[in-house]
Design a protein around this motif. Structure first.
Motif, mmCIF file in Angstrom:
data_model
loop_
_atom_site.group_PDB
_atom_site.id
_atom_site.type_symbol
_atom_site.label_atom_id
_atom_site.label_comp_id
_atom_site.label_asym_id
_atom_site.label_seq_id
_atom_site.Cartn_x
_atom_site.Cartn_y
_atom_site.Cartn_z
ATOM 1 N N UNK A 50 0.470 -1.130 -0.211
ATOM 2 C CA UNK A 50 -0.069 0.411 -0.062
ATOM 3 C C UNK A 50 1.242 1.104 -0.462
ATOM 4 N N UNK A 51 1.875 0.787 0.662
ATOM 5 C CA UNK A 51 2.904 2.447 0.539
ATOM 6 C C UNK A 51 3.536 2.967 -0.283
ATOM 7 N N UNK A 52 3.785 1.780 -1.574
ATOM 8 C CA UNK A 52 4.501 1.814 -2.347
ATOM 9 C C UNK A 52 4.137 2.222 -3.062
ATOM 10 N N UNK A 53 2.153 1.879 -3.714
ATOM 11 C CA UNK A 53 1.482 1.676 -4.726
ATOM 12 C C UNK A 53 0.807 3.540 -4.763
ATOM 13 N N UNK A 54 0.837 4.033 -3.281
ATOM 14 C CA UNK A 54 -0.001 5.538 -2.862
ATOM 15 C C UNK A 54 1.163 5.965 -3.427
ATOM 16 N N UNK A 55 2.512 6.561 -2.532
ATOM 17 C CA UNK A 55 3.979 6.592 -3.356
ATOM 18 C C UNK A 55 3.767 7.210 -4.960
ATOM 19 N N UNK A 56 3.651 5.583 -5.378
ATOM 20 C CA UNK A 56 3.429 6.010 -7.185
ATOM 21 C C UNK A 56 2.576 6.815 -7.304
ATOM 22 N N UNK A 57 1.752 6.892 -6.981
ATOM 23 C CA UNK A 57 -0.373 7.787 -7.026
ATOM 24 C C UNK A 57 0.160 8.811 -7.240
ATOM 25 N N UNK A 58 1.110 9.329 -5.631
ATOM 26 C CA UNK A 58 1.586 10.877 -5.970
ATOM 27 C C UNK A 58 2.366 11.764 -6.385
ATOM 28 N N UNK A 59 3.463 10.881 -6.417
ATOM 29 C CA UNK A 59 4.441 11.218 -8.109
ATOM 30 C C UNK A 59 3.621 11.545 -8.624
ATOM 31 N N UNK A 60 2.974 10.444 -9.499
ATOM 32 C CA UNK A 60 2.588 10.664 -11.157
ATOM 33 C C UNK A 60 1.459 12.021 -11.090
ATOM 34 N N UNK A 61 0.617 11.973 -9.823
ATOM 35 C CA UNK A 61 -0.258 13.133 -9.877
ATOM 36 C C UNK A 61 0.442 14.608 -9.564
ATOM 37 N N UNK A 62 1.550 14.464 -8.809
ATOM 38 C CA UNK A 62 2.101 15.840 -8.372
ATOM 39 C C UNK A 62 2.948 16.195 -9.806
ATOM 40 N N UNK A 63 3.627 15.306 -10.937
ATOM 41 C CA UNK A 63 4.510 15.232 -12.178
ATOM 42 C C UNK A 63 3.426 16.083 -12.827
ATOM 43 N N UNK A 64 2.357 15.844 -12.917
ATOM 44 C CA UNK A 64 1.599 15.602 -13.961
ATOM 45 C C UNK A 64 1.109 17.240 -13.043
ATOM 46 N N UNK A 65 0.821 17.431 -12.454
ATOM 47 C CA UNK A 65 1.023 18.779 -12.094
ATOM 48 C C UNK A 65 2.477 20.381 -11.534
ATOM 49 N N UNK A 66 3.254 19.174 -12.604
ATOM 50 C CA UNK A 66 4.562 20.508 -12.893
ATOM 51 C C UNK A 66 5.157 21.051 -11.592
ATOM 52 N N UNK A 67 5.053 20.103 -10.727
ATOM 53 C CA UNK A 67 6.007 20.233 -9.263
ATOM 54 C C UNK A 67 6.585 19.647 -9.723
ATOM 55 N N UNK A 80 -5.387 2.420 -7.660
ATOM 56 C CA UNK A 80 -6.201 1.371 -6.478
ATOM 57 C C UNK A 80 -5.643 0.488 -5.934
ATOM 58 N N UNK A 81 -4.446 -0.119 -6.335
ATOM 59 C CA UNK A 81 -3.978 -1.310 -5.079
ATOM 60 C C UNK A 81 -3.620 -0.781 -3.690
ATOM 61 N N UNK A 82 -3.084 0.006 -3.950
ATOM 62 C CA UNK A 82 -2.994 1.293 -2.345
ATOM 63 C C UNK A 82 -4.136 1.456 -1.912
ATOM 64 N N UNK A 83 -5.317 2.138 -2.515
ATOM 65 C CA UNK A 83 -6.446 1.740 -1.455
ATOM 66 C C UNK A 83 -6.792 0.893 -0.740
ATOM 67 N N UNK A 84 -7.439 -0.518 -1.816
ATOM 68 C CA UNK A 84 -7.506 -1.321 -1.494
ATOM 69 C C UNK A 84 -6.109 -1.981 0.198
ATOM 70 N N UNK A 85 -5.169 -2.041 -0.244
ATOM 71 C CA UNK A 85 -4.405 -2.537 0.589
ATOM 72 C C UNK A 85 -4.447 -1.157 2.090
ATOM 73 N N UNK A 86 -4.644 -0.268 2.034
ATOM 74 C CA UNK A 86 -5.157 0.374 3.358
ATOM 75 C C UNK A 86 -5.701 0.504 3.502
#
Length: 266
Positions: free
Chosen positions: A13-30, A103-109
Motif C-alpha cells: 500500500x505504501x509503495x503504490x500510494x507513493x507511486x500515484x502521488x508522484x505521478x499526480x504531482x509530476x502532472x501538476x508540474x511540481x 487502486x492497489x494502494x487504496x485496497x491495501x490501506x
C-alpha cells in the motif's frame, strides 16, 4: 505467516500510494521536492490520521521502512516515469498505470486500516471507519495539493471511497465470522488468508469497475426553476436542485477498449 501477510500488505500500500502521488504531482508540474512531498503524504497520510484519532503510536515512526519505501518509489518514479510515458502505447495506457497503482494502494490501506481499527477498539463500525479513512485521507490531501477535485468526494470522478468502504466492511465481517468460527472449534473453515485476500479483491475490483464503467454515486444537480412567473420581474435568485445519477467523466484504456469491442459485436 499472519504478520508477514500484514507487513506485505502495508508495504504494498505504501509503495503504490507513493507511486500515484508522484505521478499526480509530476502532472501538476511540481519539481522533485514537491513530488517527493506529495508522494510521502499520499503514502502515510491516511494511516497517520487513523493513528492520531485512535490515540496510538504513529505506525511509520515505529517502522521507518515505510518512509524509506515512499522515498525510494517517489524518486525512482520521478526519474523513470517521463521516459516510460514516451514509450507507452497511449496516454490512456499511462492513465491506467496511475489508476491501478492508486487502486492497489487504496485496497491495501482499507484492509489494514480496518484490521488495526478492530484490534484497537473491538468495534466493527470503528473498524470500517478506520479502513475507509486510511484508504482515502492520503489521496484527498494529494488531490488538494495538486489543485484537483478530490476523487473521493466528487461525483464527476468515478467512485473511490465506496470501494474502500466495501473492502473495509468485508474485512470486518470476515474477521468477526472467523473469530466466531474459532470459538466453535471450526476456525479452519475460514482461513486467515481469506479474511484479507477476499476483501482486498472486492475493494480493488469494485474500484476497477467504477472507472471502467464510469460509476458514480447520486449527487445534487442544479436545475432551472419551474415556478410559474405570474408577475413581471427578474428571475428568482434561489437555486433548485434535484438528485441525479450521471456517469463519471473521463475515459481510460480499459473502458475505451471495452467500448470498441462492444461496438464491433453490436
Amino acid at each position: 505467516p499472519a504478520n508477514a501477510i500484514a507487513d506485505s500488505t502495508l508495504y504494498l500500500g505504501t509503495a503504490m500510494a507513493s507511486l500515484s502521488g508522484t505521478i499526480s504531482a509530476g502532472r501538476a508540474q511540481m519539481d522533485l521536492f514537491g513530488c517527493v512531498v506529495v508522494a510521502v503524504i499520499t503514502a502515510i497520510g491516511g494511516g497517520t490520521t487513523r493513528d492520531l484519532i485512535l490515540g496510538r503510536a504513529v505506525y511509520w515512526v515505529a517502522d521507518r521502512a515505510h518512509l524509506l519505501i515512499a522515498l525510494i518509489v517517489a524518486i525512482s518514479t520521478f526519474v523513470v516515469w517521463p521516459f516510460l510515458t514516451t514509450h507507452l502505447a497511449s496516454v490512456d495506457a499511462s492513465d491506467l498505470v496511475f489508476l491501478w497503482s492508486d487502486a492497489i494502494g487504496m485496497a491495501s490501506s482499507s484492509i489494514m486500516g480496518s484490521h488495526i481499527g478492530i484490534l484497537q477498539t473491538r468495534s466493527n463500525v470503528i473498524a470500517i471507519v478506520c479502513g475507509t479513512l486510511t484508504a482515502v485521507a492520503g489521496g484527498i490531501i494529494r488531490d488538494v495539493l495538486c489543485q484537483e477535485k478530490p476523487r473521493a468526494l466528487y461525483a464527476e470522478r468515478s467512485m473511490y471511497a465506496t470501494p474502500a468502504l466495501f473492502g473495509a466492511a468485508a474485512y470486518a465481517c470476515l474477521y468477526e465470522a472467523r473469530q466466531r468460527a474459532i470459538e466453535y472449534g471450526v476456525g479452519s473453515a475460514i482461513p486467515r488468508w481469506l479474511t484479507a485476500v477476499l476483501p482486498w479483491s472486492i475493494a480493488l475490483l469494485l474500484r476497477a469497475a467504477a472507472w471502467t464503467f464510469r460509476l458514480s454515486l447520486p449527487h445534487w444537480a442544479r436545475r432551472k426553476s419551474r415556478r410559474p412567473r405570474l408577475l413581471k420581474g427578474p428571475e428568482p435568485t434561489g437555486e433548485e436542485y434535484e438528485v441525479v445519477v450521471t456517469a463519471a467523466s473521463g475515459t481510460n484504456a480499459m473502458s475505451t477498449a471495452l467500448r470498441s469491442k462492444l461496438s464491433k459485436l453490436l
